[in-house]
Design a protein around this motif. Structure first.
Motif, PDB file in Angstrom:
ATOM      1  N   PRO A 201      36.531 -50.362  30.980  1.00 20.47           N
ATOM      2  CA  PRO A 201      35.325 -50.666  30.296  1.00 20.47           C
ATOM      3  C   PRO A 201      34.314 -51.431  30.956  1.00 20.47           C
ATOM      4  O   PRO A 201      34.721 -52.382  31.731  1.00 20.47           O
ATOM      5  CB  PRO A 201      35.675 -50.978  28.971  1.00 20.47           C
ATOM      6  N   THR A 202      32.956 -51.046  30.658  1.00 27.37           N
ATOM      7  CA  THR A 202      31.967 -52.094  31.164  1.00 27.37           C
ATOM      8  C   THR A 202      32.327 -53.322  30.752  1.00 27.37           C
ATOM      9  O   THR A 202      32.931 -53.861  29.700  1.00 27.37           O
ATOM     10  CB  THR A 202      30.605 -51.733  30.536  1.00 27.37           C
ATOM     11  N   ALA A 203      32.010 -54.195  31.585  1.00 27.46           N
ATOM     12  CA  ALA A 203      32.097 -56.027  31.357  1.00 27.46           C
ATOM     13  C   ALA A 203      33.530 -56.382  31.371  1.00 27.46           C
ATOM     14  O   ALA A 203      33.706 -57.612  30.867  1.00 27.46           O
ATOM     15  CB  ALA A 203      31.311 -56.339  30.076  1.00 27.46           C
ATOM     16  N   VAL A 204      34.302 -55.627  31.617  1.00 24.50           N
ATOM     17  CA  VAL A 204      35.970 -55.917  31.547  1.00 24.50           C
ATOM     18  C   VAL A 204      36.284 -57.009  32.654  1.00 24.50           C
ATOM     19  O   VAL A 204      37.214 -57.702  32.707  1.00 24.50           O
ATOM     20  CB  VAL A 204      36.905 -54.881  31.540  1.00 24.50           C
ATOM     21  N   GLY A 205      35.367 -57.072  33.853  1.00 24.57           N
ATOM     22  CA  GLY A 205      35.695 -57.812  34.928  1.00 24.57           C
ATOM     23  C   GLY A 205      36.269 -57.219  35.920  1.00 24.57           C
ATOM     24  O   GLY A 205      36.829 -57.715  36.832  1.00 24.57           O
ATOM     25  N   LYS A 206      36.158 -55.775  36.264  1.00 24.33           N
ATOM     26  CA  LYS A 206      36.507 -54.952  37.349  1.00 24.33           C
ATOM     27  C   LYS A 206      36.086 -55.696  38.711  1.00 24.33           C
ATOM     28  O   LYS A 206      36.983 -55.971  39.584  1.00 24.33           O
ATOM     29  CB  LYS A 206      36.117 -53.431  37.209  1.00 24.33           C
TER      30      LYS A 206
ATOM     31  N   PRO B 262      41.261 -58.436  26.794  1.00 23.59           N
ATOM     32  CA  PRO B 262      42.355 -58.981  25.762  1.00 23.59           C
ATOM     33  C   PRO B 262      41.752 -58.600  24.332  1.00 23.59           C
ATOM     34  O   PRO B 262      42.957 -58.577  23.446  1.00 23.59           O
ATOM     35  CB  PRO B 262      42.389 -60.467  25.815  1.00 23.59           C
ATOM     36  N   SER B 263      40.614 -58.344  23.985  1.00 27.31           N
ATOM     37  CA  SER B 263      40.393 -57.958  22.524  1.00 27.31           C
ATOM     38  C   SER B 263      38.727 -57.363  22.549  1.00 27.31           C
ATOM     39  O   SER B 263      38.280 -57.556  23.575  1.00 27.31           O
ATOM     40  CB  SER B 263      40.425 -58.981  21.646  1.00 27.31           C
ATOM     41  N   TRP B 264      38.559 -56.659  21.746  1.00 28.67           N
ATOM     42  CA  TRP B 264      37.138 -56.158  21.699  1.00 28.67           C
ATOM     43  C   TRP B 264      36.176 -57.228  21.729  1.00 28.67           C
ATOM     44  O   TRP B 264      35.250 -57.130  22.235  1.00 28.67           O
ATOM     45  CB  TRP B 264      36.675 -55.173  20.271  1.00 28.67           C
ATOM     46  N   ASP B 265      36.326 -58.292  20.874  1.00 29.09           N
ATOM     47  CA  ASP B 265      35.435 -59.567  20.827  1.00 29.09           C
ATOM     48  C   ASP B 265      35.289 -59.976  22.152  1.00 29.09           C
ATOM     49  O   ASP B 265      34.194 -60.549  22.292  1.00 29.09           O
ATOM     50  CB  ASP B 265      36.082 -60.380  19.710  1.00 29.09           C
ATOM     51  N   GLU B 266      36.559 -60.305  22.679  1.00 28.93           N
ATOM     52  CA  GLU B 266      36.194 -60.614  24.168  1.00 28.93           C
ATOM     53  C   GLU B 266      35.486 -60.139  24.958  1.00 28.93           C
ATOM     54  O   GLU B 266      34.511 -60.411  25.750  1.00 28.93           O
ATOM     55  CB  GLU B 266      37.435 -60.943  24.643  1.00 28.93           C
ATOM     56  N   LEU B 267      35.480 -58.671  25.119  1.00 30.33           N
ATOM     57  CA  LEU B 267      34.668 -57.737  25.789  1.00 30.33           C
ATOM     58  C   LEU B 267      33.089 -57.880  25.425  1.00 30.33           C
ATOM     59  O   LEU B 267      32.238 -57.816  26.296  1.00 30.33           O
ATOM     60  CB  LEU B 267      35.245 -56.205  25.606  1.00 30.33           C
ATOM     61  N   VAL B 268      32.818 -57.909  24.099  1.00 24.92           N
ATOM     62  CA  VAL B 268      31.569 -58.073  23.679  1.00 24.92           C
ATOM     63  C   VAL B 268      30.868 -59.504  24.161  1.00 24.92           C
ATOM     64  O   VAL B 268      29.805 -59.600  24.672  1.00 24.92           O
ATOM     65  CB  VAL B 268      31.376 -58.100  22.307  1.00 24.92           C
ATOM     66  N   SER B 269      31.902 -60.368  24.062  1.00 23.21           N
ATOM     67  CA  SER B 269      31.407 -61.764  24.761  1.00 23.21           C
ATOM     68  C   SER B 269      30.950 -61.853  26.069  1.00 23.21           C
ATOM     69  O   SER B 269      30.126 -62.495  26.631  1.00 23.21           O
ATOM     70  CB  SER B 269      32.588 -62.979  24.467  1.00 23.21           C
ATOM     71  N   ARG B 270      31.924 -61.211  26.855  1.00 20.98           N
ATOM     72  CA  ARG B 270      31.760 -60.869  28.203  1.00 20.98           C
ATOM     73  C   ARG B 270      30.348 -60.451  28.714  1.00 20.98           C
ATOM     74  O   ARG B 270      29.467 -60.685  29.573  1.00 20.98           O
ATOM     75  CB  ARG B 270      32.917 -60.299  28.896  1.00 20.98           C
TER      76      ARG B 270
END
Length: 181
Positions: free
Chosen positions: A9-14, A122-130
């Motif tokens: 997903p977007t913003a996961v850090g690829k 690691p979690s949805w909240d972490e993705l939103v934070s990133r």
């Protein structure tokens, strides 16, 4: 040695993970996408992207010169040129394609032997934070990206392997293992 598709997903850090992999293992060939968008400040043609006209992109599509391509966010086209991947494999270099879900699905058809890796947060909240931490999108753009991210996360089962991007180092370690380096 072969092709490793890294998607998620977007913003996961690829981009961050693949850059760290490349820094640690310069023998790994990382595909450079072609795009019809204009270069951003500091971007170098052939290094960050191959910046092409709409006509040049049309020709790449017509000549089967792309492993995959897509219209992204309804504005510009992006795609993975086939020849650099073929050339790297001929030189016995492992190749990493850092692409979106749509591209990964196309590569599954054009290169069925490619190993497909889903990079997960690691979690949805972490993705939103990133995503928020990047500070590069408006609220409307973030909302659109997060809707897309939910759809992308739902496709995780389509991939051969899931790597949870809890830390860049851990993710790189797992990709190195998958590449057999």
């Amino acid at each position: 040695m072969g092709v490793l598709v890294v998607s998620g997903p977007t913003a996961v850090g690829k981009g961050t993970v693949v850059s760290a992999l490349r820094a640690a293992h310069p023998e790994v060939a990382v595909s450079v996408s072609a795009t019809t968008r204009a270069p951003r400040p500091g971007e170098v043609n052939g290094q960050h992207y191959f910046f092409v006209t709409d006509e040049q992109f049309d020709q790449l599509v017509a000549d089967d010169g792309l492993l995959e391509w897509a219209l992204v966010h309804g504005t510009h086209r992006y795609g993975t040129p086939r020849q650099p991947v073929v050339d790297a494999l001929a030189r016995q270099h492992p190749v990493v394609l850092e692409i979106d879900l749509q591209g990964a699905r196309q590569v599954r058809e054009t290169m069925p032997d490619a190993q497909q890796v889903f990079l997960a947060p690691p979690s949805w909240d972490e993705l939103v934070s990133r995503l928020r931490g990047r500070g590069t999108e408006t609220e409307e753009q973030m909302a659109r990206r997060l809707r897309t991210a939910r759809q992308e996360l739902a496709a995780q089962s389509e991939f051969d392997v899931t790597v949870v991007n809890d830390t860049v180092e851990h993710s790189v370690e797992q990709l190195v293992h998958l590449l057999g380096l």
